[in-house]
Design a protein around this motif. Structure first.
Motif, short mmCIF file in Angstrom:
data_model
loop_
_atom_site.label_atom_id
_atom_site.label_comp_id
_atom_site.label_asym_id
_atom_site.label_seq_id
_atom_site.Cartn_x
_atom_site.Cartn_y
_atom_site.Cartn_z
N HIS A 1 -76.90 -72.45 -78.82
CA HIS A 1 -78.15 -71.44 -78.85
C HIS A 1 -78.36 -70.94 -77.47
O HIS A 1 -78.92 -69.91 -77.37
CB HIS A 1 -79.17 -72.42 -79.17
N SER A 2 -78.33 -71.75 -76.30
CA SER A 2 -78.37 -71.31 -75.01
C SER A 2 -77.61 -70.05 -74.89
O SER A 2 -77.95 -69.03 -74.21
CB SER A 2 -78.12 -72.35 -74.03
N TRP B 1 -81.42 -79.76 -83.60
CA TRP B 1 -81.79 -79.85 -82.60
C TRP B 1 -82.50 -81.26 -82.29
O TRP B 1 -83.41 -81.56 -83.11
CB TRP B 1 -82.83 -78.66 -82.15
N THR C 1 -85.51 -72.24 -71.81
CA THR C 1 -84.16 -71.87 -72.16
C THR C 1 -84.08 -70.31 -72.11
O THR C 1 -83.32 -69.72 -71.54
CB THR C 1 -83.49 -72.53 -73.35
N ARG D 1 -74.40 -77.77 -81.00
CA ARG D 1 -74.70 -78.23 -79.44
C ARG D 1 -75.77 -77.22 -79.24
O ARG D 1 -75.88 -75.95 -79.60
CB ARG D 1 -73.70 -78.07 -78.48
N VAL D 2 -76.82 -77.76 -78.61
CA VAL D 2 -78.04 -76.90 -78.05
C VAL D 2 -77.50 -75.81 -77.16
O VAL D 2 -77.90 -74.66 -77.10
CB VAL D 2 -79.06 -77.75 -77.16
N LEU E 1 -87.22 -75.08 -75.63
CA LEU E 1 -86.72 -73.62 -76.05
C LEU E 1 -87.25 -72.52 -75.25
O LEU E 1 -86.41 -71.54 -74.92
CB LEU E 1 -87.27 -73.72 -77.51
#
Ligand SMILES: [Zn+2]
Length: 420
Positions: free
Chosen positions: A125-126, A173, A181, A121-122, A178
């Motif tokens: 990365h967050s 992604w 974020t 999941r994104v 990005l």
């Protein structure tokens, strides 16, 4: 925060001159006022004002060392200041983020790898970007510095102007912003009065190419190159085959994918690539394809960033043992790449082809095969003057490229250092 465009007012003209001076320092590392004055053609009095302004903004400083000139009094060379601002560079892969904080002169203060907790999941990365933001802010503070610019580099189609990712199959992604974020993670660190950091994103290969060409063009004494080499095409990539085009600057194209040579369709009867197209160069010379051709095991695309170093090490070990099947696989990849260079030469007419990343680490017989194959096809003008340069494939180059790109953001917009 988006990087503002420069317009045509008097204030803009001043910023443009400041930018040109910073650009001279970025190119040379250490430069005298006289050298700047000569290369930019500005009057000594204006130059002095501009340099004072850049010193006041904490961007430039006078070097400790004294530069002896043959005639006249000794002068103190100009360098990037190291006492106010810091840069942050990130290489974001599916499984981890490799981060570096440096001074403005690109001297690295420290680096760290951050695992991505849930790479499906994104939000994974967050979470990792939030950890990076806390760490980088802390490192800068420890050294009495403030983060001025950050660069995030990742594989895929990324919009440098807006900070949007269009798509990155390697990182899993879809569309998201990005840059925003990271910005919100950094703002969270600094509280309500946090100073925004100028953040830009780019395809990781562009950053690596930029750092590598700078290395190749640097004069042996560490000074500025007398003359930069001509247009270059670049073949690299850490795990997947990628590339880039450089002609005075990085050529990015409409969606940031200019020069992504891994997905040149080279064989209409070939295999289906992980990008869903048929016969891409990636299926002939990508790291996973080479490993599979020799060892018969497939590596899923979502495992490539984690498994890449192992695939490379296994191929290298087998090559070093002189395994004939491995040597044949590598020579074959060299031929496919040479054929692609043939196509690229007709489009971009480069003076130089640079082989970097895992391709350079695989070395012979892959690289020599490219050279001999090209020699055999040198009949048309675009091919006659192509120089093929293989590097050492140093895996730290992309991260250095991210820091260099962050510095170039500052060089292009010196006003960043005065905004609160
Ligand atoms: Zn493809």
């Amino acid at each position: 925060m988006p990087v503002p465009k420069q317009g045509g007012s008097l204030a803009d003209l001043k910023e443009q001159n400041l930018s040109r001076i910073l650009s001279s320092v970025a190119q040379a590392g250490t430069i005298t006022r006289e050298e700047i004055r000569r290369s930019l053609g500005v009057q000594a009095s204006s130059l002095s004002r501009y340099v004072d302004e850049l010193r006041a903004r904490g961007l430039l400083a006078e070097s400790e060392s004294i530069h002896l000139v043959p005639i006249g009094r000794p002068t103190q060379p100009i360098v990037f200041a190291r006492d106010r601002w810091a840069l942050l560079g990130l290489i974001v892969d599916r499984h981890e983020i490799h981060a570096a904080v440096s001074y403005l002169d690109l001297t690295v203060i420290t680096t760290r790898r951050f695992p991505v907790p849930d790479s499906t999941r994104v939000s994974g990365h967050s979470t990792a970007l939030a950890a990076v933001a806390a760490w980088a802010t802390g490192i800068a503070e420890q050294h009495g510095l403030t983060l001025l610019a950050a660069e995030i580099d990742a594989p895929g189609a990324l919009n440098r102007e807006t900070g949007d990712v269009y798509r990155s199959l390697l990182n899993g992604w879809g569309t998201f912003n990005l840059a925003d974020t990271l910005q919100s993670a950094l703002t969270h660190q600094g509280g309500a009065d946090a100073r925004p950091v100028a953040i830009r994103i780019d395809r990781d290969t562009n950053a690596a190419m930029q750092a590598r060409l700078r290395d190749l063009d640097a004069a042996p004494d560490g000074g500025a190159a007398a003359e930069l080499s001509g247009p270059s095409a670049y073949f690299g990539g850490r795990y997947a085959l990628s590339g880039g085009i450089f002609d005075g600057g990085v050529v990015r194209g409409a969606t940031g994918l200019a020069g992504d040579f891994g997905h040149l369709a080279v064989d209409p009867h070939g295999e289906v690539c992980w990008c869903d197209r048929t016969g891409c160069l990636e299926t002939k010379a990508g790291l996973a394809a080479l490993h599979r051709a020799r060892f018969g095991r497939s590596t899923p695309i979502h495992d490539l960033s984690a498994e890449g170093p192992r695939l490379l090490a296994e191929l290298q070990a087998s090559r070093d043992e002189g395994d004939s099947a491995t040597l044949a696989v590598l020579a074959d990849a060299g031929r496919w790449i040479a054929n692609s260079i043939d196509t690229i030469a007709a489009i971009a007419n480069p003076a130089r082809i640079v082989i970097d990343g895992y391709l350079a680490q695989l070395g012979a017989p892959l690289v020599p095969t490219i050279v001999t194959q090209l020699e055999a096809t040198r009949s048309l003008p675009p091919f006659q003057r192509i120089e093929v340069v293989a590097t050492d494939g140093d895996p730290e180059v992309p991260l250095r490229g991210a820091l260099l790109s962050a510095l170039l953001t500052v060089v292009e917009t010196p006003g960043l250092a005065v905004r609160g």
